[in-house]
Design an enzyme around this catalytic site. Sequence first.
Site, PDB file in Angstrom:
ATOM      1  N   GLU A  38      17.370  27.462  22.040  1.00  0.00           N
ATOM      2  CA  GLU A  38      16.945  26.688  23.201  1.00  0.00           C
ATOM      3  C   GLU A  38      16.371  25.354  22.719  1.00  0.00           C
ATOM      4  O   GLU A  38      16.017  25.201  21.546  1.00  0.00           O
ATOM      5  CB  GLU A  38      15.875  27.455  23.981  1.00  0.00           C
ATOM      6  N   LEU A  82      25.575  18.470  35.647  1.00  0.00           N
ATOM      7  CA  LEU A  82      24.252  17.961  35.268  1.00  0.00           C
ATOM      8  C   LEU A  82      23.948  18.402  33.847  1.00  0.00           C
ATOM      9  O   LEU A  82      23.741  19.587  33.599  1.00  0.00           O
ATOM     10  CB  LEU A  82      23.161  18.496  36.213  1.00  0.00           C
ATOM     11  N   LYS A 107      16.134  37.106  30.435  1.00  0.00           N
ATOM     12  CA  LYS A 107      17.421  37.797  30.624  1.00  0.00           C
ATOM     13  C   LYS A 107      17.193  39.240  31.086  1.00  0.00           C
ATOM     14  O   LYS A 107      17.936  39.755  31.929  1.00  0.00           O
ATOM     15  CB  LYS A 107      18.218  37.751  29.319  1.00  0.00           C
TER      16      LYS A 107
END
Length: 436
Positions: free
Chosen positions: A191, A12, A206
């Site tokens: 990102e 995906l 994280k």
Amino acid sequence: MIEYRSIRVGLLGAGSVGSQVARLLLEHGDELAQRIGARIELVGIAVRDVDAERDVELPRALLTTDADALILGSDIVIELMGGLEPARTLVLQAIASGADVVTGNKALLATHGPELFAAAEQVGAQLSYEAAVGGAIPILRPLRESLAGDRVERILGIVNGTTNFILDRMDTTGASLEDALATATELGYAEADPTADIGGYDAAQKAAILASIAFHTNVPVEAVHREGITGVSAAQVDSARRAGFVVKLLAICERLVDAETGEEGVSARVYPALVPREHPLASVRGANNAVFVEASAAGPLMFYGAGAGGVQTASAVLGDLVAIARRHVIGGPGMAESTHAELPMFDIGRITTRYAITLEVVDEPGVLERIARVFSEHGVSVEQLQQTVSSGSERATLVIGTHEATESALAETVTSLAENPVVASVASVLRVEGTL
Ligand SMILES: NC(=O)C1=CN([C@@H]2O[C@H](COP(=O)(O)OP(=O)(O)OC[C@H]3O[C@@H](n4cnc5c(N)ncnc54)[C@H](O)[C@@H]3O)[C@@H](O)[C@H]2O)C=CC1
Ligand SMILES: N[C@@H](CC=O)C(=O)O
Ligand code: NA
């Protein structure tokens, strides 16, 4: 030629990481089959637009916009779309349909981890996510498996490649935060919304994942104290360099014991801090990451390597995929998350560290004494004080280094300093970490 059975894999997302995962799977299929004892068959790649231009050329026949159908025909689903939705729904759908899942989506795990882990455990599915922390660096598997018999006390690390790249550029080339971010985005480190990087959200996600695994406790991302690098100025980076420090965005996860009550708890926090040039973390350059783990029996361990980047991160995704595929060959359920300890979270105010505070003050007799008194009134002990007066100026610059103090005492000290009539401005407050 051995006839291997096939394990069907649906991918995906075909962005920076996904496209490299697909390329490596297609290029190294034969070798992977021998390592696994089964053939990985990439049955489809869900994308938003099958006609979109891509850096990596992918077989047109594999591209689909029907993620639901792809999941139903997969034994293992790799989620590399990023974001919370539809990633969450699709991962739950994959687990419900009997598939195992590999993801690199730390936002998803830090936000919906417990729901996804519970769904996986219920059906014996495996949910693996080595790519979610430290990119290519093997860090989650060592924490979960190699250190399973030890007791992790502390994790200190650089876990966001984009901000490390930016701070490194600011330090070495004098680049602005904006220009360095644009380059990091071009290189595939940032990102989709880079606010996640520079705002410290990605590093906080994280930290939540690291602390959860290390301390066998569900650590929600909201419990991680977070400060990003948007407030870090060129002047701070410059004066840090001149004083023998470098500014790094750090993630710190600690097991702590309250000195008064004996209560054991966990602290997880992310903030920019001054690190001495001679500390190993200071030499972590570009988009690299480094994670120090201190375990009670093993002692200090260091993990270092590429923390971001499409092909590098694809390595971690493939590692998880091969491990799951091997389990398909030998049989048995996936490994559930261990959260048996359920330690309480300690608020940032209970943490102790050292600080460097820069003040602009009026240049007149008695000022140093008045400033020193503010520190001692709040129980914060001054380790060193440096004063600079520019000729002809009525102002002086004071750089004050403290001994270890609690965050709450320091916060009160800074508030009092800002209100003091001899202080023109509190120019900078940075924590100091990694002093030997
Ligand atoms: N880029 C990196 O260095 C690293 C990324 N990660 C994580 O891996 C994941 C993927 O990251 P990147 O590849 O960098 O992101 P990216 O933004 O380059 O790729 C994501 C791809 O998914 C596609 N996508 C999004 N929603 C979709 C949908 N509903 N249907 C079909 N396709 C959809 C987008 O069009 C895009 O092509 C993220 O969760 C990220 O946090 C983890 C470690 C390192
Ligand atoms: N944007 C992230 C990608 C890897 O997790 C980073 O810069 O570290
Ligand atoms: Na990793």
